[in-house]
Design a protein around this motif. Structure first.
Motif, mmCIF file in Angstrom:
data_model
loop_
_atom_site.group_PDB
_atom_site.id
_atom_site.type_symbol
_atom_site.label_atom_id
_atom_site.label_comp_id
_atom_site.label_asym_id
_atom_site.label_seq_id
_atom_site.Cartn_x
_atom_site.Cartn_y
_atom_site.Cartn_z
ATOM 1 N N VAL A 166 -86.090 -32.443 -84.080
ATOM 2 C CA VAL A 166 -85.940 -33.124 -82.794
ATOM 3 C C VAL A 166 -86.586 -32.296 -81.678
ATOM 4 O O VAL A 166 -86.114 -31.198 -81.362
ATOM 5 C CB VAL A 166 -84.449 -33.345 -82.470
ATOM 6 N N PRO A 167 -87.657 -32.786 -81.070
ATOM 7 C CA PRO A 167 -88.271 -32.062 -79.946
ATOM 8 C C PRO A 167 -87.314 -32.023 -78.754
ATOM 9 O O PRO A 167 -86.633 -33.009 -78.458
ATOM 10 C CB PRO A 167 -89.513 -32.896 -79.620
ATOM 11 N N VAL A 168 -87.244 -30.867 -78.080
ATOM 12 C CA VAL A 168 -86.396 -30.717 -76.891
ATOM 13 C C VAL A 168 -87.282 -30.732 -75.642
ATOM 14 O O VAL A 168 -87.121 -31.569 -74.753
ATOM 15 C CB VAL A 168 -85.565 -29.422 -76.967
ATOM 16 N N VAL A 169 -88.199 -29.801 -75.577
ATOM 17 C CA VAL A 169 -89.252 -29.775 -74.555
ATOM 18 C C VAL A 169 -90.521 -29.353 -75.268
ATOM 19 O O VAL A 169 -90.496 -29.029 -76.458
ATOM 20 C CB VAL A 169 -88.916 -28.785 -73.401
ATOM 21 N N VAL A 172 -90.636 -26.586 -78.111
ATOM 22 C CA VAL A 172 -89.291 -26.244 -78.585
ATOM 23 C C VAL A 172 -88.688 -27.450 -79.307
ATOM 24 O O VAL A 172 -88.759 -28.583 -78.809
ATOM 25 C CB VAL A 172 -88.363 -25.824 -77.433
ATOM 26 N N ALA A 173 -88.098 -27.215 -80.490
ATOM 27 C CA ALA A 173 -87.464 -28.284 -81.243
ATOM 28 C C ALA A 173 -86.235 -27.754 -81.959
ATOM 29 O O ALA A 173 -86.061 -26.538 -82.120
ATOM 30 C CB ALA A 173 -88.441 -28.901 -82.245
ATOM 31 N N GLN A 195 -95.106 -28.770 -91.454
ATOM 32 C CA GLN A 195 -95.867 -29.921 -90.943
ATOM 33 C C GLN A 195 -95.531 -30.214 -89.486
ATOM 34 O O GLN A 195 -96.416 -30.406 -88.642
ATOM 35 C CB GLN A 195 -95.579 -31.154 -91.804
ATOM 36 N N GLU A 196 -94.214 -30.255 -89.189
ATOM 37 C CA GLU A 196 -93.797 -30.610 -87.837
ATOM 38 C C GLU A 196 -94.070 -29.490 -86.837
ATOM 39 O O GLU A 196 -94.363 -29.752 -85.670
ATOM 40 C CB GLU A 196 -92.314 -30.977 -87.827
ATOM 41 N N SER A 197 -93.980 -28.247 -87.278
ATOM 42 C CA SER A 197 -94.288 -27.125 -86.392
ATOM 43 C C SER A 197 -95.746 -27.191 -85.948
ATOM 44 O O SER A 197 -96.064 -26.926 -84.776
ATOM 45 C CB SER A 197 -94.019 -25.795 -87.093
ATOM 46 N N LEU A 205 -88.234 -22.760 -82.836
ATOM 47 C CA LEU A 205 -87.495 -23.756 -83.620
ATOM 48 C C LEU A 205 -86.071 -23.253 -83.830
ATOM 49 O O LEU A 205 -85.859 -22.156 -84.350
ATOM 50 C CB LEU A 205 -88.158 -24.003 -84.977
ATOM 51 N N VAL A 206 -85.117 -24.061 -83.396
ATOM 52 C CA VAL A 206 -83.709 -23.742 -83.607
ATOM 53 C C VAL A 206 -83.246 -24.452 -84.878
ATOM 54 O O VAL A 206 -83.371 -25.673 -84.998
ATOM 55 C CB VAL A 206 -82.837 -24.207 -82.423
#
Length: 281
Positions: A166-169, A172-173, A195-197, A205-206
């Motif tokens: 889930v992207p936050v800003v 950052v996800a 892939q998502e990074s 990434l948290v």
């Protein structure tokens, strides 16, 4: 054996392929049984079982246009070639010249939407007349493999839904992990992270494990490896949501958490990155 009983023995298409070829070899006297997949350009041998002569090797690749498998797919039904030197469709192929004769049987393996995955085939150096029993066996196994392919596809879709990043800003996800982290899922999680990074151009990434009920030594090692892999890519990973009993398991596992950032909960993890959120009245 009913299809549902057979399926219980298979964890995935790889297992099904191995078991099916072994079972077929007990009833069908053909030198080489194999399963191949294609992308319309290349034909790859996924699984093979040779007997007296090694005609094919697992992983072998050939131009799709020049294979018996393409003939089977184009035929759209069970393709029977009692003598590959005499049949107009096969006599001029390079593989026929290499084998200097023989016989072939092949059935397409299709997805339920009609797209082709590949073929299940039999190949022998001797010309032979295939029987109705041969045809029935190959068609039944092709149908079973098609069903397993669909189960694999459905499982992949479920796994993808169960690993949401889930992207936050920008940059950052958050990755909220739910349920157990076993070997197959752990590999899928890693693939999704990578892939998502890349897709989201992440710098942080948290990884939130508050929804994970238990962590054994292996699953803890997976979490550490995720953080280490991200660090090698220049991405900062923060682990959060580790409960008291999970922390105890981590300590007992003797796995090193050196250089890995851990925070109590998601707000603290985001604050560590430099993000704070305030409630609006």
């Amino acid at each position: 054996m009913p299809r549902q009983q057979l399926l219980k023995q298979f964890r995935n298409f790889h297992d099904a392929s191995t078991s099916i070829l072994n079972m077929m070899s007990q009833f069908i006297h053909v030198n080489t049984l194999f399963i191949a997949k294609n992308d319309q350009n290349t034909n790859q041998i996924v699984k093979v079982l040779n007997h007296d002569e090694q005609l094919l090797e697992e992983g072998e690749e050939n131009p799709y246009e020049k294979t018996f498998c393409k003939l089977a797919v184009d035929h759209r039904d069970t393709l029977l070639i009692p003598d590959i030197r005499l049949d107009e469709r096969s006599k001029n192929l390079d593989v026929t010249k290499r084998l200097q004769g023989g016989s072939f049987i092949g059935v397409p393996i299709d997805f339920t939407d009609g797209t082709n995955y590949g073929t299940i085939c039999g190949l022998d150096l001797r010309p032979q007349q295939f029987t109705e029993e041969h045809v029935h066996m190959f068609e039944t196994m092709a149908s079973l493999l098609s069903y397993v392919l669909e189960l694999d596809r459905a499982n992949r879709q479920i796994q993808q839904l169960s690993v949401p990043i889930v992207p936050v800003v920008d940059g950052v996800a958050v990755l909220p992990l739910l349920g157990d982290i076993e070997e197959t899922r752990a590999q899928h999680i890693l693939e999704t992270i990578l892939q998502e990074s890349y897709r989201l151009s992440l710098s942080h990434l948290v990884i939130d494990v508050s929804g994970t009920k238990r962590l054994n030594e292996q699953s803890i090692q997976y979490l550490v490896s995720y953080a280490q892999t991200l660090r090698l890519l220049g991405i900062s990973a923060v682990l959060t949501g580790i409960k008291q009993d999970l922390a105890l398991s981590a300590i007992q596992s003797n796995i090193s958490f050196k250089d890995i950032t851990i925070r109590k909960d998601l707000p603290q993890a985001l604050a560590h990155i430099g993000l704070t959120f305030s409630k609006t009245e």
